[in-house]
Design a protein around this motif. Structure first.
Motif, PDB file in Angstrom:
ATOM      1  N   GLY A  22       0.777  -1.353   0.086  1.00  0.00           N
ATOM      2  CA  GLY A  22      -0.037  -0.073   0.024  1.00  0.00           C
ATOM      3  C   GLY A  22       0.730   1.317  -0.041  1.00  0.00           C
ATOM      4  O   GLY A  22       0.181   2.271   0.142  1.00  0.00           O
ATOM      5  N   GLU A  23       2.067   1.159  -0.358  1.00  0.00           N
ATOM      6  CA  GLU A  23       2.821   2.470  -0.398  1.00  0.00           C
ATOM      7  C   GLU A  23       2.401   3.214  -1.641  1.00  0.00           C
ATOM      8  O   GLU A  23       1.635   2.794  -2.498  1.00  0.00           O
ATOM      9  CB  GLU A  23       4.375   2.079  -0.473  1.00  0.00           C
ATOM     10  N   PRO A  24       2.916   4.567  -1.726  1.00  0.00           N
ATOM     11  CA  PRO A  24       2.500   5.377  -2.871  1.00  0.00           C
ATOM     12  C   PRO A  24       2.813   4.697  -4.201  1.00  0.00           C
ATOM     13  O   PRO A  24       3.795   4.199  -4.247  1.00  0.00           O
ATOM     14  CB  PRO A  24       3.347   6.617  -2.634  1.00  0.00           C
ATOM     15  N   PRO A  25       1.965   4.737  -5.087  1.00  0.00           N
ATOM     16  CA  PRO A  25       1.943   4.000  -6.437  1.00  0.00           C
ATOM     17  C   PRO A  25       2.763   4.886  -7.387  1.00  0.00           C
ATOM     18  O   PRO A  25       2.182   5.717  -7.897  1.00  0.00           O
ATOM     19  CB  PRO A  25       0.645   3.706  -7.018  1.00  0.00           C
ATOM     20  N   VAL A  26       3.900   4.713  -7.561  1.00  0.00           N
ATOM     21  CA  VAL A  26       4.709   5.547  -8.350  1.00  0.00           C
ATOM     22  C   VAL A  26       5.583   4.842  -9.481  1.00  0.00           C
ATOM     23  O   VAL A  26       5.900   3.397  -9.210  1.00  0.00           O
ATOM     24  CB  VAL A  26       5.892   6.496  -7.519  1.00  0.00           C
ATOM     25  N   ASP A  27       6.062   5.261 -10.518  1.00  0.00           N
ATOM     26  CA  ASP A  27       6.889   4.480 -11.286  1.00  0.00           C
ATOM     27  C   ASP A  27       8.352   5.153 -11.101  1.00  0.00           C
ATOM     28  O   ASP A  27       9.299   4.799 -11.803  1.00  0.00           O
ATOM     29  CB  ASP A  27       6.402   4.819 -12.644  1.00  0.00           C
ATOM     30  N   SER A  28       8.771   6.025 -10.242  1.00  0.00           N
ATOM     31  CA  SER A  28      10.064   6.600  -9.827  1.00  0.00           C
ATOM     32  C   SER A  28      10.184   6.546  -8.556  1.00  0.00           C
ATOM     33  O   SER A  28      10.784   5.354  -7.864  1.00  0.00           O
ATOM     34  CB  SER A  28      10.068   7.873 -10.450  1.00  0.00           C
ATOM     35  N   PHE A  29       9.943   7.339  -7.686  1.00  0.00           N
ATOM     36  CA  PHE A  29      10.197   7.132  -6.161  1.00  0.00           C
ATOM     37  C   PHE A  29       9.262   8.095  -5.568  1.00  0.00           C
ATOM     38  O   PHE A  29       8.680   8.972  -5.800  1.00  0.00           O
ATOM     39  CB  PHE A  29      11.548   7.602  -5.861  1.00  0.00           C
ATOM     40  N   TRP A  30       9.345   7.786  -4.146  1.00  0.00           N
ATOM     41  CA  TRP A  30       8.253   8.582  -2.974  1.00  0.00           C
ATOM     42  C   TRP A  30       9.118   8.920  -2.002  1.00  0.00           C
ATOM     43  O   TRP A  30       9.948   8.128  -1.510  1.00  0.00           O
ATOM     44  CB  TRP A  30       6.744   7.915  -2.891  1.00  0.00           C
ATOM     45  N   SER A  31       8.732   9.816  -1.256  1.00  0.00           N
ATOM     46  CA  SER A  31       9.311  10.423   0.157  1.00  0.00           C
ATOM     47  C   SER A  31       8.661  11.180   0.997  1.00  0.00           C
ATOM     48  O   SER A  31       7.260  11.727   0.463  1.00  0.00           O
ATOM     49  CB  SER A  31      10.617  11.089  -0.005  1.00  0.00           C
ATOM     50  N   LEU A  32       8.453  11.273   2.021  1.00  0.00           N
ATOM     51  CA  LEU A  32       7.831  12.156   3.177  1.00  0.00           C
ATOM     52  C   LEU A  32       8.741  12.903   3.774  1.00  0.00           C
ATOM     53  O   LEU A  32       9.919  12.509   4.485  1.00  0.00           O
ATOM     54  CB  LEU A  32       7.218  11.222   4.167  1.00  0.00           C
ATOM     55  N   THR A  33       8.443  14.450   3.720  1.00  0.00           N
ATOM     56  CA  THR A  33       9.287  15.042   4.363  1.00  0.00           C
ATOM     57  C   THR A  33       8.541  16.189   5.213  1.00  0.00           C
ATOM     58  O   THR A  33       7.425  16.391   4.937  1.00  0.00           O
ATOM     59  CB  THR A  33       9.968  16.213   3.228  1.00  0.00           C
ATOM     60  N   MET A  34       9.221  16.816   6.535  1.00  0.00           N
ATOM     61  CA  MET A  34       8.575  17.367   7.336  1.00  0.00           C
ATOM     62  C   MET A  34       9.222  18.771   7.487  1.00  0.00           C
ATOM     63  O   MET A  34      10.355  18.796   7.219  1.00  0.00           O
ATOM     64  CB  MET A  34       8.925  16.711   8.906  1.00  0.00           C
ATOM     65  N   TYR A  35       8.428  19.673   7.714  1.00  0.00           N
ATOM     66  CA  TYR A  35       8.644  21.159   7.952  1.00  0.00           C
ATOM     67  C   TYR A  35       8.142  21.857   8.917  1.00  0.00           C
ATOM     68  O   TYR A  35       7.122  21.281   9.466  1.00  0.00           O
ATOM     69  CB  TYR A  35       8.082  21.776   6.598  1.00  0.00           C
ATOM     70  N   TYR A  70       6.909  11.056  -7.484  1.00  0.00           N
ATOM     71  CA  TYR A  70       7.573  11.353  -8.678  1.00  0.00           C
ATOM     72  C   TYR A  70       7.050  10.049  -9.555  1.00  0.00           C
ATOM     73  O   TYR A  70       7.087   8.709  -9.262  1.00  0.00           O
ATOM     74  CB  TYR A  70       9.007  11.283  -8.393  1.00  0.00           C
ATOM     75  N   GLN A  71       6.569  10.475 -10.714  1.00  0.00           N
ATOM     76  CA  GLN A  71       6.121   9.580 -11.715  1.00  0.00           C
ATOM     77  C   GLN A  71       4.745   8.992 -11.255  1.00  0.00           C
ATOM     78  O   GLN A  71       4.872   7.538 -11.354  1.00  0.00           O
ATOM     79  CB  GLN A  71       6.860   8.807 -12.593  1.00  0.00           C
ATOM     80  N   PRO A  72       3.938   9.587 -10.477  1.00  0.00           N
ATOM     81  CA  PRO A  72       2.768   8.935 -10.063  1.00  0.00           C
ATOM     82  C   PRO A  72       1.868   8.341 -10.871  1.00  0.00           C
ATOM     83  O   PRO A  72       1.598   8.581 -12.253  1.00  0.00           O
ATOM     84  CB  PRO A  72       2.000  10.121  -9.454  1.00  0.00           C
ATOM     85  N   ARG A  73       1.290   7.126 -10.556  1.00  0.00           N
ATOM     86  CA  ARG A  73       0.696   6.157 -11.403  1.00  0.00           C
ATOM     87  C   ARG A  73      -1.027   6.786 -11.384  1.00  0.00           C
ATOM     88  O   ARG A  73      -1.178   7.559 -10.311  1.00  0.00           O
ATOM     89  CB  ARG A  73       0.560   4.828 -10.669  1.00  0.00           C
ATOM     90  N   PRO A  74      -1.808   6.479 -12.200  1.00  0.00           N
ATOM     91  CA  PRO A  74      -3.130   6.933 -12.689  1.00  0.00           C
ATOM     92  C   PRO A  74      -3.840   6.899 -10.736  1.00  0.00           C
ATOM     93  O   PRO A  74      -4.774   7.666 -10.874  1.00  0.00           O
ATOM     94  CB  PRO A  74      -3.965   6.024 -13.590  1.00  0.00           C
TER      95      PRO A  74
END
Length: 455
Positions: free
Chosen positions: A358-371, A435-439
């Motif tokens: 169930g991680e983010p469906p992408v064709d490249s990569f994903w990340s979670l950033t805090m601010y 990045y490069q999210p799937r539909p």
């Protein structure tokens, strides 16, 4: 009939106010692009030469790349909500002098993208892994009036305006990967077509931006900046009719010709009020109830390669997210609250659990950033971890193969620390970059997991 007292008392001013609000929303991106060019186009080129010897000059280099050479950390950015995933490259183009050639290196399947924005902030083109693969290539960027032949071996990128902003991103695995990416950056080269034909691969030009990006905005400044931008980057033909109304307030850059104009003092009052109203309108966010229903997440605007006639959406992006890529390239859900709609704070502990598969469906990569909410910057922390995601090493999986991330100020202990994203003591917010999210991510079939407060 119900009438507004202000309208009845001064219908001409009410009419001017209505025209001004429409015009300011329509023209908002031009002002912001002019301001960003003055702020981000470089005074010093790759050879160390200044565009002008005067330190107070508004002249800047264009038609050349400037590369960020290190990953951003806490306190290391001039822009808000910076990423810690990529190294940026930046270039402003002036195509009024002719086409510009861009050469990109082979990145060996490493993610990269050059995002092109016209001067109305439309993300009209992307060059990179998603659309072009990662092999070496040469691209010819042409302005709206160019009609020559594209040289052999080049791919044309047709720009709707003469002035264009390119924001490039190259994926970085971590600090140890930075030298390899720096070497790739050196392979991104740019020069005007005429110089390229002479064998030159770096040949920058100079543009006078004409403004101080830190100067306060008022009606007179808005008229001046937008007027120049309109003359250099006229609206598309189907929007030219809007210039007639804008001209009544002096917001046409002289393009509308002989149009009756309101007295300057009346026009300036209308513009001042319209800008204040536009700022407030563009800053409106989701309600607490809506955020809670989405598990704490705000769903980002889905952006194509043109805003069309949706001037409100275009102005929202210009004010809040200028430089954003089209959503097919990158998608950024954000969260300022937990699943109950309560503001996120380092006073509490939170978990985000991705179920197996169930991680983010992408064709490249994903990340979670805090601010940190106080300054919208990365959070200083003792382990120098600013984001966590599918490239993070040593992540501890749940017994069923799922992934639980822990968001809190203090360390959760050695066993759980690999999955820890350090929070400040006070308020914070999150950005999930895909990045490069799937539909299924773009159309809402996949939803980010709830942000659950634990104590």
């Amino acid at each position: 009939m119900v009438t507004n007292d202000t309208t009845a008392a001064d219908p001409t001013q009410a009419w001017a106010d209505a025209i001004a609000l429409q015009a300011c929303l329509w023209l908002y991106p031009l002002y912001e692009m002019a301001r960003m060019r003055a702020a981000t186009a470089t005074r010093r080129d790759a050879q160390g030469r200044f565009a002008d010897a005067d330190p107070g000059s508004t002249k800047r280099w264009v038609n050349t790349f400037i590369h960020a050479r290190r990953l951003l950390g806490a306190g290391g950015s001039r822009v808000v909500t910076p990423n810690n995933d990529t190294l940026y490259s930046n270039a402003w183009l002036d195509l009024s002098r002719g086409p510009v050639v861009i050469e990109v290196p082979d990145t060996a399947d490493r993610y990269y993208v050059l995002g092109f924005l016209d001067f109305w902030t439309n993300p009209f083109a992307h060059v990179g892994r998603r659309l072009n693969g990662t092999g070496a290539g040469t691209f010819l960027v042409t302005g709206p009036r160019w009609s020559g032949a594209v040289p052999a071996g080049m791919t044309r990128v047709a720009a709707p305006t003469d002035h264009v902003w390119i924001i490039g991103r190259i994926m970085v695995e971590g600090p140890e990967d930075v030298p390899a990416v720096n070497a790739l950056q050196d392979g991104f080269r740019m020069a005007p077509l005429a110089a390229w034909a002479r064998g030159e691969r770096i040949a920058p030009d100079v543009v006078d931006t004409g403004l101080d990006p830190k100067a306060p905005r008022d009606a007179a400044r808005f008229v001046e900046v937008v007027g120049r931008a309109l003359r250099e980057n006229p609206p598309p033909a189907e929007e030219r009719a809007l210039l007639a109304d804008a001209a009544r307030l002096g917001l046409d850059g002289g393009l509308a010709g002989d149009v009756p104009r309101l007295p300057e003092d009346r026009a300036r009052r209308a513009i001042e009020r319209a800008l204040a109203t536009a700022d407030a309108l563009l800053d409106l966010g989701d309600s607490g109830e809506t955020v809670a229903a989405r598990g704490g997440w705000s769903v980002p605007l889905v952006l194509g390669e043109s805003f069309g006639h949706d001037w409100h959406r275009r102005a929202v992006v210009a004010r809040r997210y200028i430089g954003a890529l089209a959503s097919a390239e990158a998608f950024y859900p954000m969260a300022h609250a937990d699943s109950a709609g309560r503001a996120l704070s380092g006073e509490h502990r939170y978990t985000i659990r991705f179920p197996p598969g169930g991680e983010p469906p992408v064709d490249s990569f994903w990340s979670l950033t805090m601010y940190d909410s106080r300054d919208c910057m990365l959070v200083p922390n003792e382990i120098e971890r600013y984001r966590i995601g599918d490239r993070s090493r040593g992540l501890v999986r749940d017994a069923d193969g799922g992934l639980t991330l822990r968001l809190q100020h203090a360390s959760p202990g050695p066993a759980l620390e690999p999955n820890w994203l350090p929070a400040p003591e006070g308020r914070f917010y999150l950005c999930l970059r895909a990045y490069q999210p799937r539909p299924e991510l773009l159309d809402g079939r996949w939803r980010a997991p709830d942000i659950v407060r634990g104590g």
